[in-house]
Design a protein around this motif. Structure first.
Motif, mmCIF file in Angstrom:
data_model
loop_
_atom_site.group_PDB
_atom_site.id
_atom_site.type_symbol
_atom_site.label_atom_id
_atom_site.label_comp_id
_atom_site.label_asym_id
_atom_site.label_seq_id
_atom_site.Cartn_x
_atom_site.Cartn_y
_atom_site.Cartn_z
ATOM 1 N N ALA A 1 -1.739 -5.211 13.246
ATOM 2 C CA ALA A 1 -2.221 -4.242 13.897
ATOM 3 C C ALA A 1 -3.044 -4.967 15.335
ATOM 4 C CB ALA A 1 -3.060 -3.478 13.044
ATOM 5 N N ALA A 2 -3.329 -5.941 15.321
ATOM 6 C CA ALA A 2 -4.171 -6.482 16.200
ATOM 7 C C ALA A 2 -3.113 -6.675 17.567
ATOM 8 C CB ALA A 2 -4.666 -7.908 16.061
ATOM 9 N N ILE A 3 -1.908 -6.987 17.248
ATOM 10 C CA ILE A 3 -1.041 -6.681 18.428
ATOM 11 C C ILE A 3 -0.085 -5.775 18.636
ATOM 12 C CG2 ILE A 3 -0.844 -9.552 18.453
ATOM 13 C CD1 ILE A 3 1.737 -9.430 17.076
ATOM 14 N N ASP A 4 -0.531 -4.464 18.012
ATOM 15 C CA ASP A 4 0.083 -3.284 17.894
ATOM 16 C C ASP A 4 1.279 -3.353 17.515
ATOM 17 O OD1 ASP A 4 0.311 -0.686 18.516
ATOM 18 O OD2 ASP A 4 1.102 -0.832 20.589
ATOM 19 N N ARG B 1 -2.701 -6.079 3.061
ATOM 20 C CA ARG B 1 -3.767 -5.978 4.178
ATOM 21 C C ARG B 1 -4.151 -7.169 5.267
ATOM 22 N NH1 ARG B 1 -7.090 -4.706 0.665
ATOM 23 N NH2 ARG B 1 -8.239 -6.826 0.331
ATOM 24 N N HIS B 2 -3.832 -8.466 4.931
ATOM 25 C CA HIS B 2 -3.895 -9.609 5.482
ATOM 26 C C HIS B 2 -2.934 -9.483 6.652
ATOM 27 C CE1 HIS B 2 -5.059 -13.656 6.868
ATOM 28 N NE2 HIS B 2 -3.787 -14.172 6.695
ATOM 29 N N ARG C 1 -0.822 -6.873 7.559
ATOM 30 C CA ARG C 1 -0.890 -5.659 8.469
ATOM 31 C C ARG C 1 -2.163 -5.725 9.393
ATOM 32 N NH1 ARG C 1 1.096 -0.859 4.373
ATOM 33 N NH2 ARG C 1 3.068 -1.860 4.458
ATOM 34 N N ASP C 2 -3.243 -6.183 9.142
ATOM 35 C CA ASP C 2 -4.323 -6.446 10.075
ATOM 36 C C ASP C 2 -3.936 -7.275 11.279
ATOM 37 O OD1 ASP C 2 -5.897 -4.851 8.565
ATOM 38 O OD2 ASP C 2 -7.147 -6.114 7.560
ATOM 39 N N ALA C 3 -3.408 -8.499 10.872
ATOM 40 C CA ALA C 3 -2.946 -9.357 11.869
ATOM 41 C C ALA C 3 -2.210 -8.537 12.874
ATOM 42 C CB ALA C 3 -2.505 -10.630 11.342
ATOM 43 N N THR D 1 3.441 -2.698 13.356
ATOM 44 C CA THR D 1 3.291 -2.475 12.052
ATOM 45 C C THR D 1 4.581 -3.381 11.063
ATOM 46 O OG1 THR D 1 4.904 -0.727 11.885
ATOM 47 C CG2 THR D 1 2.743 -0.102 12.547
#
Length: 163
Positions: A48-51, A41-42, A44-46, A53
């Motif tokens: 996702a913030a730069i588009d 999660r850590h 993937r969240d980071a 995966t």
């Protein structure tokens, strides 16, 4: 199943508040699953913030990091075991081609474009920063010991007793 030998500790129910003296009784499935979920999660969240995966990062690294330039089929075959489904990596390859980060040469081999290499380098820097957060307060020796224990547990349940 092999008979129990030596000292065996009874397993207690999963307890996120277990004290150090209770940890030997805790179920590995609970704690390894919790670690996997939190770390994934850590990351993937980071990303996702730069588009981006995590599977896109895997593909960029695989195309860049092997001894030979891989085909689409090789990348899909090698990375599919890491995914949630059999078609995810193929879709990721298509996304990265569409994004202009990958190209397919005349020999049907995947290649990073200049933009793809720049993205891979940028992601590598991000992942290095994220790894530092995950590893904060954990020495390399502790990390290696944890991985050796996990590797042995996998070997135990998969029947490879020589690992």
């Amino acid at each position: 199943m092999r008979p129990l030998t030596g000292t065996t500790t009874d397993q207690a129910p999963a307890d996120p508040t277990a004290t150090d003296d209770m940890l030997a009784t805790q179920p590995i499935g609970y704690w390894s699953g919790l670690a996997h979920s939190a770390v994934t999660r850590h990351l993937r969240d980071a990303m996702a913030a730069i588009d981006v995966t995590q599977p896109q990062y895997w593909v960029l690294n695989r195309v860049n990091g092997g001894p030979a330039t891989p085909s689409r089929e090789e990348v899909v075959s090698q990375l599919t075991p890491l995914t949630d489904g059999p078609h995810e990596i193929s879709r990721v390859v298509d996304q990265l081609i569409h994004r202009g980060w990958l190209s397919i040469d005349t020999g049907k081999l995947l290649r990073l474009t200049d933009a793809g290499e720049a993205a891979r380098v940028r992601l590598r820097e991000l992942v290095t920063e994220l790894r530092a957060v995950v590893h904060d307060g954990i020495s390399d020796e502790e990390y290696v010991a944890a991985l050796k224990v996990l590797r042995r547990m996998v070997a135990n349940v998969e029947g490879d007793r020589n690992s």
